[in-house]
Design a protein around this motif. Structure first.
Motif, PDB file in Angstrom:
ATOM      1  N   SER A 146      16.433 -14.839  -0.158  1.00  0.00           N
ATOM      2  CA  SER A 146      15.925 -15.961  -1.187  1.00  0.00           C
ATOM      3  C   SER A 146      15.513 -15.466  -2.400  1.00  0.00           C
ATOM      4  O   SER A 146      14.699 -14.594  -2.436  1.00  0.00           O
ATOM      5  N   SER A 147      16.025 -16.020  -3.356  1.00  0.00           N
ATOM      6  CA  SER A 147      15.525 -15.900  -4.647  1.00  0.00           C
ATOM      7  C   SER A 147      14.358 -16.361  -5.324  1.00  0.00           C
ATOM      8  O   SER A 147      13.788 -16.321  -6.151  1.00  0.00           O
ATOM      9  N   ALA A 148      13.988 -17.465  -4.306  1.00  0.00           N
ATOM     10  CA  ALA A 148      12.899 -18.354  -4.690  1.00  0.00           C
ATOM     11  C   ALA A 148      11.216 -17.509  -4.478  1.00  0.00           C
ATOM     12  O   ALA A 148      11.289 -16.963  -3.651  1.00  0.00           O
ATOM     13  N   PRO A 149      10.444 -17.681  -5.443  1.00  0.00           N
ATOM     14  CA  PRO A 149       9.147 -17.138  -5.059  1.00  0.00           C
ATOM     15  C   PRO A 149       8.526 -17.443  -3.829  1.00  0.00           C
ATOM     16  O   PRO A 149       8.781 -18.701  -3.394  1.00  0.00           O
ATOM     17  N   LEU A 150       7.693 -16.835  -3.238  1.00  0.00           N
ATOM     18  CA  LEU A 150       7.046 -16.730  -2.055  1.00  0.00           C
ATOM     19  C   LEU A 150       5.657 -18.125  -2.481  1.00  0.00           C
ATOM     20  O   LEU A 150       4.935 -17.380  -3.268  1.00  0.00           O
ATOM     21  N   SER A 151       5.903 -18.951  -2.101  1.00  0.00           N
ATOM     22  CA  SER A 151       4.877 -20.022  -2.567  1.00  0.00           C
ATOM     23  C   SER A 151       3.348 -19.790  -2.149  1.00  0.00           C
ATOM     24  O   SER A 151       2.362 -20.096  -3.051  1.00  0.00           O
ATOM     25  N   PHE A 152       3.182 -18.797  -1.246  1.00  0.00           N
ATOM     26  CA  PHE A 152       1.988 -18.565  -0.550  1.00  0.00           C
ATOM     27  C   PHE A 152       1.687 -17.090  -1.146  1.00  0.00           C
ATOM     28  O   PHE A 152       0.270 -16.870  -0.970  1.00  0.00           O
ATOM     29  N   ASP A 153       2.420 -16.661  -1.953  1.00  0.00           N
ATOM     30  CA  ASP A 153       2.180 -15.174  -2.691  1.00  0.00           C
ATOM     31  C   ASP A 153       2.814 -15.117  -3.953  1.00  0.00           C
ATOM     32  O   ASP A 153       3.702 -14.305  -4.109  1.00  0.00           O
ATOM     33  N   PRO A 154       2.380 -15.785  -4.887  1.00  0.00           N
ATOM     34  CA  PRO A 154       3.212 -15.861  -6.107  1.00  0.00           C
ATOM     35  C   PRO A 154       3.244 -14.780  -6.948  1.00  0.00           C
ATOM     36  O   PRO A 154       4.028 -14.285  -7.661  1.00  0.00           O
ATOM     37  N   SER A 155       2.339 -13.609  -6.725  1.00  0.00           N
ATOM     38  CA  SER A 155       2.152 -12.347  -7.446  1.00  0.00           C
ATOM     39  C   SER A 155       2.836 -11.334  -6.851  1.00  0.00           C
ATOM     40  O   SER A 155       2.917 -10.119  -7.642  1.00  0.00           O
ATOM     41  N   TYR A 156       3.506 -11.515  -5.619  1.00  0.00           N
ATOM     42  CA  TYR A 156       3.933 -10.454  -4.877  1.00  0.00           C
ATOM     43  C   TYR A 156       5.135  -9.618  -5.835  1.00  0.00           C
ATOM     44  O   TYR A 156       5.225  -8.509  -5.690  1.00  0.00           O
ATOM     45  N   ALA A 157       6.167 -10.417  -6.177  1.00  0.00           N
ATOM     46  CA  ALA A 157       7.246  -9.781  -6.742  1.00  0.00           C
ATOM     47  C   ALA A 157       6.759  -8.845  -7.858  1.00  0.00           C
ATOM     48  O   ALA A 157       7.247  -7.808  -8.313  1.00  0.00           O
ATOM     49  N   ASN A 158       5.876  -9.502  -8.779  1.00  0.00           N
ATOM     50  CA  ASN A 158       5.336  -8.535 -10.049  1.00  0.00           C
ATOM     51  C   ASN A 158       4.725  -7.242  -9.342  1.00  0.00           C
ATOM     52  O   ASN A 158       5.180  -6.179 -10.085  1.00  0.00           O
ATOM     53  N   ASP A 159       3.984  -7.223  -8.332  1.00  0.00           N
ATOM     54  CA  ASP A 159       3.499  -6.038  -7.633  1.00  0.00           C
ATOM     55  C   ASP A 159       4.411  -5.210  -7.066  1.00  0.00           C
ATOM     56  O   ASP A 159       4.450  -4.081  -7.097  1.00  0.00           O
ATOM     57  N   PHE A 160       5.592  -5.668  -6.603  1.00  0.00           N
ATOM     58  CA  PHE A 160       6.619  -4.799  -5.977  1.00  0.00           C
ATOM     59  C   PHE A 160       7.366  -4.196  -7.095  1.00  0.00           C
ATOM     60  O   PHE A 160       7.592  -2.818  -6.643  1.00  0.00           O
ATOM     61  N   TRP A 161       7.444  -4.574  -8.359  1.00  0.00           N
ATOM     62  CA  TRP A 161       8.293  -3.766  -9.240  1.00  0.00           C
ATOM     63  C   TRP A 161       7.332  -3.104 -10.261  1.00  0.00           C
ATOM     64  O   TRP A 161       7.758  -2.271 -10.720  1.00  0.00           O
ATOM     65  N   ASN A 162       6.091  -3.052  -9.930  1.00  0.00           N
ATOM     66  CA  ASN A 162       4.784  -2.347 -10.873  1.00  0.00           C
ATOM     67  C   ASN A 162       3.921  -1.841 -10.497  1.00  0.00           C
ATOM     68  O   ASN A 162       3.599  -0.809 -11.025  1.00  0.00           O
ATOM     69  N   ALA A 163       3.476  -2.257  -9.286  1.00  0.00           N
ATOM     70  CA  ALA A 163       2.029  -1.548  -8.829  1.00  0.00           C
ATOM     71  C   ALA A 163       2.444  -0.384  -7.984  1.00  0.00           C
ATOM     72  O   ALA A 163       3.411  -0.238  -7.260  1.00  0.00           O
ATOM     73  N   PRO A 164       1.542   0.636  -8.114  1.00  0.00           N
ATOM     74  CA  PRO A 164       1.737   1.861  -7.229  1.00  0.00           C
ATOM     75  C   PRO A 164       1.811   1.584  -5.519  1.00  0.00           C
ATOM     76  O   PRO A 164       1.125   0.462  -5.197  1.00  0.00           O
ATOM     77  N   GLY A 165       2.442   2.329  -4.915  1.00  0.00           N
ATOM     78  CA  GLY A 165       2.514   1.955  -3.428  1.00  0.00           C
ATOM     79  C   GLY A 165       3.635   1.174  -2.909  1.00  0.00           C
ATOM     80  O   GLY A 165       3.773   1.086  -2.031  1.00  0.00           O
ATOM     81  N   TYR A 166       4.342   0.386  -3.723  1.00  0.00           N
ATOM     82  CA  TYR A 166       5.439  -0.565  -3.309  1.00  0.00           C
ATOM     83  C   TYR A 166       6.710   0.070  -3.577  1.00  0.00           C
ATOM     84  O   TYR A 166       6.828   1.154  -4.336  1.00  0.00           O
ATOM     85  N   LEU A 167       7.683  -0.445  -2.830  1.00  0.00           N
ATOM     86  CA  LEU A 167       9.141   0.312  -2.872  1.00  0.00           C
ATOM     87  C   LEU A 167       9.815   0.121  -4.325  1.00  0.00           C
ATOM     88  O   LEU A 167      10.453   1.089  -4.845  1.00  0.00           O
ATOM     89  N   GLY A 168       9.319  -0.851  -5.070  1.00  0.00           N
ATOM     90  CA  GLY A 168       9.918  -1.052  -6.256  1.00  0.00           C
ATOM     91  C   GLY A 168       9.374   0.246  -7.432  1.00  0.00           C
ATOM     92  O   GLY A 168      10.163   0.238  -8.208  1.00  0.00           O
TER      93      GLY A 168
END
Length: 617
Positions: A290-312
């Motif tokens: 799904s390309s829609a944001p996770l409504s219960f975790d809206p900051s997740y994608a930003n962390d995935f691509w920018n925060a240490p420890g995430y696959l992105g």
């Protein structure tokens, strides 16, 4: 006037039922009786008993009665609960067949209608035919959208008993058996953990459980992103006659993804039908991502691509690959969500003590998570589908789980997770109330097996029907059903012995060879010899039918048996006119009483060999 005890014990429902039966040909007025108590609610789950009243379902109304001829002659009652959207149907034996009723009923449950025309309150022909042929009437409750939890099924079952007592003219004890597949297992487990006396037994089929995230679907979606163009290569390696090494020819990122997805518990056998595994078949028209944001975790994608420890942001081969995939798609908000969502399961890791074997790959040796953990949890849909059931294994009544080893939707590993909860809850008494049967060459879908799927799958529904019959004999007469399937968990994969006697359960095993091996290479026009041995587990019946698919197209022709028994051997010669690679199959069916004319409760399995045909010369 003598009050029918079955009517009386259902309090308000029973008394109103008697009033509603006036004019229907089924009943007469019943004197007033003290109302039964309302059902209690504990930890958000209503506790249903045979005598309490669910305040949502106090007014059953009969809409019509008809005598029908298909799939067999029967008497059908359509009804609904006033003030709700719940309808239900009851299917009794025809008047001339009343003597075939043995004091039981079978009730199918499922929460969702998939099309506007579908109505989950109406039993299909197979459910009706099976129930009536198995000494029971059929009950089904639902509607044309969502019918959640177990409360409406219980109310329908209880009211149907008042109808049955009058229709069959009997005050005998009525035993009931609830069954449902997939989402219906949430309702079935909800019923067994939160009801007493309404049903005596339960058959959850392709069992779903309240997992921490939907990692079975997310992991497959991640695999589609990384392994989609290698799917046929992986499939061919795992087929009979293949190399047996699915990692061959994969780069480091692809190998890491393949290892991770199967360490989740997603069966290797799923690669037989890679389009289904990866969400590219008709059953998944929108895929698994799904390309829609996770409504219960809206900051997740930003962390995935920018925060240490995430696959992105990871420097691993898999991290490099996901960034390359984003570049290939185009760096947009939607595409960032699309990729990030697929790997959400990495960041919702419960402790090992909770038993989620497939997620323990994301724990360090000291039990702490390898990756950052999201501060909120996936709400899932398990709670409202199951009626807020605890899934703690506190079953009431007998339970036989029917699960399938090719199932990539409801993972085989998850049925073992619930088994352990039952054993923790009941201790040594678990064997007195619980069985689990794993079926090979069977996946999640319960529709008739045809086309591409018939090349490697059998129709598992007959094994669920046999489980229901075993459940009735177990509950009513103390007849012990066959032992649970013997299995092991290795690297989150459920594995079973090859031999029926060692495997146990109720499914036959098939051992097919070509020229004594699992594969051979011949020239066009050359004859080959196929030999097979089929065996039935102890106490599970006899092989009554066999069918060959000699050209691997999924179309089977009957192979006449020279014997019916718990061990059967077959052989045939075959020739192939055209060059190509053929997966030749033998499918067998067993039946508990050895009846070759049986329609229901057939247990099937198959085996295949590979024949490579080169040009003649």
């Amino acid at each position: 006037m003598i009050i029918n005890p079955v009517l009386a014990r259902h309090g308000r429902i029973g008394l109103l039922a008697a009033t509603l039966l006036l004019g229907t040909g089924l009943g007469s007025a019943i004197p007033a009786k003290a109302a039964a108590p309302d059902c209690a609610t504990v930890a958000g789950a209503m506790q249903i008993t045979a005598d309490c009243i669910d305040p949502l379902y106090t007014k059953p109304v009969i809409d019509s009665e008809t005598d029908e001829t298909a799939p067999v002659a029967h008497h059908r009652i359509r009804a609904h609960f006033e003030g709700t959207n719940i309808q239900f149907n009851v299917y009794f034996h025809a008047k001339q067949d009343l003597g075939k009723w043995e004091g039981r009923f079978f009730q199918y449950t499922y929460p969702t209608a998939f099309t506007p025309e579908e109505d989950t309150s109406q039993a299909d022909d197979r459910a009706v035919g099976f129930a009536l042929s198995s000494g029971g009437y059929a009950v089904q409750a639902g509607n044309k959208s969502l019918a959640l939890g177990y409360r409406h099924t219980a109310a329908a079952a209880k009211f149907a008993e008042t109808l049955a007592a009058k229709y069959y003219g009997s005050d005998r004890k009525i035993s009931g058996y609830l069954y449902g597949p997939s989402g219906g297992t949430y309702q079935t487990i909800g019923a067994t953990e939160n009801s007493t006396g309404v049903w005596q037994g339960f058959v959850p089929m392709v069992q779903g459980v309240p997992q921490p995230t939907s990692y079975n679907f997310l992991g497959r979606s991640a695999a589609e992103l990384i392994l989609g163009d290698k799917s046929e290569q992986i499939r061919n390696a795992l087929l009979p006659g293949g190399s047996g090494n699915p990692y061959a020819g994969l780069d480091a990122a692809e190998q890491a993804m393949l290892k991770e997805v199967h360490a989740l518990g997603i069966p290797w056998k799923g690669w037989e039908f890679p389009d289904y595994l990866l969400g590219r078949s008709d059953q998944y028209p929108n895929g698994l991502d799904s390309s829609a944001p996770l409504s219960f975790d809206p900051s997740y994608a930003n962390d995935f691509w920018n925060a240490p420890g995430y696959l992105g942001t990871e420097t691993s081969p898999l991290g490099v690959r996901v960034r390359a995939e984003l570049a290939k798609m185009g760096d947009t908000v939607d595409n960032r969500w699309n990729i990030a969502n697929r790997f959400y399961y990495r960041y919702q890791t419960p402790p090992a003590s909770e038993g989620w074997v497939g997620l323990q790959q994301f724990l360090k040796a000291d039990g702490t998570p390898l990756y950052p953990q999201r501060p909120v949890k996936d709400p899932g849909f398990y709670g409202f589908v199951s009626g807020n059931t605890a899934f703690d294994g506190s079953i009431n009544g007998k339970v036989i789980v029917v699960d399938n080893l090719y199932d990539t939707d409801a993972l085989p590993l998850h049925a073992d997770w619930y088994r352990k909860r039952v054993e923790a809850s009941l201790g040594n008494a678990a064997s007195d109330s619980y069985r689990i049967y794993y079926n090979d060459h069977a996946d999640h879908q319960n529709a008739p097996v045809s086309g591409e799927r018939a090349k490697h799958l059998v129709n598992w529904y007959g094994m669920a029907e046999q489980a229901l019959r075993d459940l009735a004999a177990w509950s009513e007469n103390g007849v012990q059903p066959p032992a649970s399937t013997d299995y092991k968990i290795n690297d989150a994969q459920v594995s079973v012995p090859d031999n029926a006697a060692a495997r146990r359960g109720i499914q036959p095993t098939v051992d097919l060879t070509v020229q004594g091996n699992e594969s051979t290479t011949i020239k066009a026009g050359q004859s080959i010899k196929l030999n097979a041995k089929a065996q039935v587990p102890p106490g599970a019946g006899a092989v009554v039918k066999a069918d060959w698919d000699l050209d691997g197209d999924g179309v089977y022709t009957n192979a006449p048996l020279t014997q019916i028994g718990n061990v059967v051997t077959l052989q045939t010669d075959a020739t192939f006119a055209k060059p190509g690679t053929y997966l030749v199959a033998l499918r067998v069916s067993s039946e508990r009483t050895g009846d070759p004319s049986a329609t229901f409760a057939l247990a099937q399995n198959l085996d295949r060999v590979q024949v490579v045909v080169t040009p003649g010369g």
